[in-house]
Design a protein around this motif. Structure first.
Motif, PDB file in Angstrom:
ATOM      1  N   ILE A 192      48.870  47.891  38.356  1.00  0.00           N
ATOM      2  CA  ILE A 192      47.470  47.479  38.399  1.00  0.00           C
ATOM      3  C   ILE A 192      46.617  48.732  38.235  1.00  0.00           C
ATOM      4  N   GLU A 193      45.709  48.700  37.281  1.00  0.00           N
ATOM      5  CA  GLU A 193      44.869  49.870  37.015  1.00  0.00           C
ATOM      6  C   GLU A 193      43.860  50.066  38.141  1.00  0.00           C
ATOM      7  N   THR A 194      43.667  51.327  38.516  1.00  0.00           N
ATOM      8  CA  THR A 194      42.726  51.658  39.576  1.00  0.00           C
ATOM      9  C   THR A 194      41.490  52.313  38.972  1.00  0.00           C
ATOM     10  N   ARG A 195      40.533  52.605  39.771  1.00  0.00           N
ATOM     11  CA  ARG A 195      39.312  53.247  39.317  1.00  0.00           C
ATOM     12  C   ARG A 195      39.598  54.730  39.053  1.00  0.00           C
ATOM     13  N   PRO A 196      38.928  55.350  38.071  1.00  0.00           N
ATOM     14  CA  PRO A 196      39.224  56.743  37.717  1.00  0.00           C
ATOM     15  C   PRO A 196      38.982  57.735  38.856  1.00  0.00           C
ATOM     16  N   GLU A 197      38.045  57.426  39.737  1.00  0.00           N
ATOM     17  CA  GLU A 197      37.741  58.357  40.841  1.00  0.00           C
ATOM     18  C   GLU A 197      38.883  58.473  41.843  1.00  0.00           C
ATOM     19  N   ILE A 198      39.784  57.505  41.866  1.00  0.00           N
ATOM     20  CA  ILE A 198      40.906  57.576  42.801  1.00  0.00           C
ATOM     21  C   ILE A 198      42.261  57.584  42.090  1.00  0.00           C
ATOM     22  N   ASP A 199      42.246  57.574  40.773  1.00  0.00           N
ATOM     23  CA  ASP A 199      43.480  57.654  39.986  1.00  0.00           C
ATOM     24  C   ASP A 199      43.954  59.107  39.993  1.00  0.00           C
ATOM     25  N   GLN A 200      45.171  59.340  40.474  1.00  0.00           N
ATOM     26  CA  GLN A 200      45.686  60.710  40.587  1.00  0.00           C
ATOM     27  C   GLN A 200      45.796  61.403  39.231  1.00  0.00           C
ATOM     28  N   GLN A 201      45.820  60.667  38.136  1.00  0.00           N
ATOM     29  CA  GLN A 201      45.900  61.268  36.815  1.00  0.00           C
ATOM     30  C   GLN A 201      44.520  61.515  36.205  1.00  0.00           C
ATOM     31  N   ILE A 241      36.207  46.445  43.451  1.00  0.00           N
ATOM     32  CA  ILE A 241      36.628  45.258  42.709  1.00  0.00           C
ATOM     33  C   ILE A 241      36.281  43.979  43.465  1.00  0.00           C
ATOM     34  N   PHE A 242      36.539  43.955  44.777  1.00  0.00           N
ATOM     35  CA  PHE A 242      36.363  42.736  45.565  1.00  0.00           C
ATOM     36  C   PHE A 242      34.960  42.555  46.124  1.00  0.00           C
ATOM     37  N   HIS A 301      36.643  38.346  40.266  1.00  0.00           N
ATOM     38  CA  HIS A 301      37.261  39.368  41.122  1.00  0.00           C
ATOM     39  C   HIS A 301      36.811  39.245  42.575  1.00  0.00           C
ATOM     40  N   ARG A 302      35.546  38.919  42.772  1.00  0.00           N
ATOM     41  CA  ARG A 302      34.996  38.837  44.131  1.00  0.00           C
ATOM     42  C   ARG A 302      35.379  37.547  44.845  1.00  0.00           C
ATOM     43  N   THR A 303      35.986  36.612  44.130  1.00  0.00           N
ATOM     44  CA  THR A 303      36.342  35.331  44.755  1.00  0.00           C
ATOM     45  C   THR A 303      37.844  35.088  44.659  1.00  0.00           C
ATOM     46  N   ALA A 304      38.297  34.520  43.562  1.00  0.00           N
ATOM     47  CA  ALA A 304      39.699  34.097  43.433  1.00  0.00           C
ATOM     48  C   ALA A 304      40.686  35.262  43.486  1.00  0.00           C
ATOM     49  N   VAL A 305      40.406  36.325  42.752  1.00  0.00           N
ATOM     50  CA  VAL A 305      41.327  37.469  42.734  1.00  0.00           C
ATOM     51  C   VAL A 305      41.370  38.117  44.116  1.00  0.00           C
ATOM     52  N   LYS A 306      40.221  38.264  44.747  1.00  0.00           N
ATOM     53  CA  LYS A 306      40.153  38.830  46.098  1.00  0.00           C
ATOM     54  C   LYS A 306      40.984  37.992  47.070  1.00  0.00           C
ATOM     55  N   TRP A 307      40.785  36.688  47.050  1.00  0.00           N
ATOM     56  CA  TRP A 307      41.521  35.814  47.961  1.00  0.00           C
ATOM     57  C   TRP A 307      43.021  35.918  47.703  1.00  0.00           C
ATOM     58  N   ALA A 308      43.422  35.865  46.434  1.00  0.00           N
ATOM     59  CA  ALA A 308      44.846  35.932  46.095  1.00  0.00           C
ATOM     60  C   ALA A 308      45.448  37.266  46.531  1.00  0.00           C
ATOM     61  N   ALA A 309      44.763  38.351  46.262  1.00  0.00           N
ATOM     62  CA  ALA A 309      45.284  39.681  46.612  1.00  0.00           C
ATOM     63  C   ALA A 309      45.410  39.862  48.121  1.00  0.00           C
ATOM     64  N   HIS A 348      51.989  50.920  48.078  1.00  0.00           N
ATOM     65  CA  HIS A 348      52.367  52.267  47.634  1.00  0.00           C
ATOM     66  C   HIS A 348      53.625  52.773  48.332  1.00  0.00           C
ATOM     67  N   LEU A 349      53.792  52.477  49.596  1.00  0.00           N
ATOM     68  CA  LEU A 349      55.005  52.926  50.287  1.00  0.00           C
ATOM     69  C   LEU A 349      56.252  52.244  49.706  1.00  0.00           C
ATOM     70  N   ARG A 350      56.127  50.996  49.290  1.00  0.00           N
ATOM     71  CA  ARG A 350      57.254  50.306  48.646  1.00  0.00           C
ATOM     72  C   ARG A 350      57.639  50.987  47.322  1.00  0.00           C
TER      73      ARG A 350
END
Length: 107
Positions: free
Chosen positions: A35-44, A81-82, A16-24, A101-103
């Motif tokens: 894409i799942e987010t962390r529970p502290e910022i998940d609106q649900q 994550i990154f 996550h800190r290398t390849a996924v970070k670079w790709a994202a 998110h705006l999209r």
């Protein structure tokens, strides 16, 4: 989170800190939905529930302005994550995250 005003639990590994970070951050493709987010910022879970869309977008604009105008000397938090990111990486992330998110809402 980027302003270091909200604690978010880490969920990271070397990939996550290398390849996924670079790709994202740098591949020229939109981020996929679901894409799942962390529970502290998940609106649900523990995150902020949506209210009035126009008001939420206005609040987002204020927060993005605060991120964009943050002192160049400011210490940036670790991304959950990154991992460690430079100011420029945080700027890129903020742009891509807002765009993602705006999209979703056709804004």
């Amino acid at each position: 989170m980027a302003l270091n005003e909200r604690r978010v639990s880490p969920a990271t590994g070397a990939l996550h800190r290398t390849a996924v970070k670079w790709a994202a951050l740098y591949l020229p493709v939109p981020w996929p939905a679901g894409i799942e987010t962390r529970p502290e910022i998940d609106q649900q879970c523990e995150g902020t529930s949506p209210a009035d869309f126009a008001g939420d977008v206005a609040q987002l604009a204020v927060l993005l302005e605060r991120v964009a105008t943050r002192s160049r000397d400011a210490e940036w938090p670790e991304h959950p994550i990154f991992g460690r990111m430079s100011r420029m990486s945080w700027m890129r992330w903020a742009y891509l995250h807002a765009d993602h998110h705006l999209r979703q809402f056709g804004a």
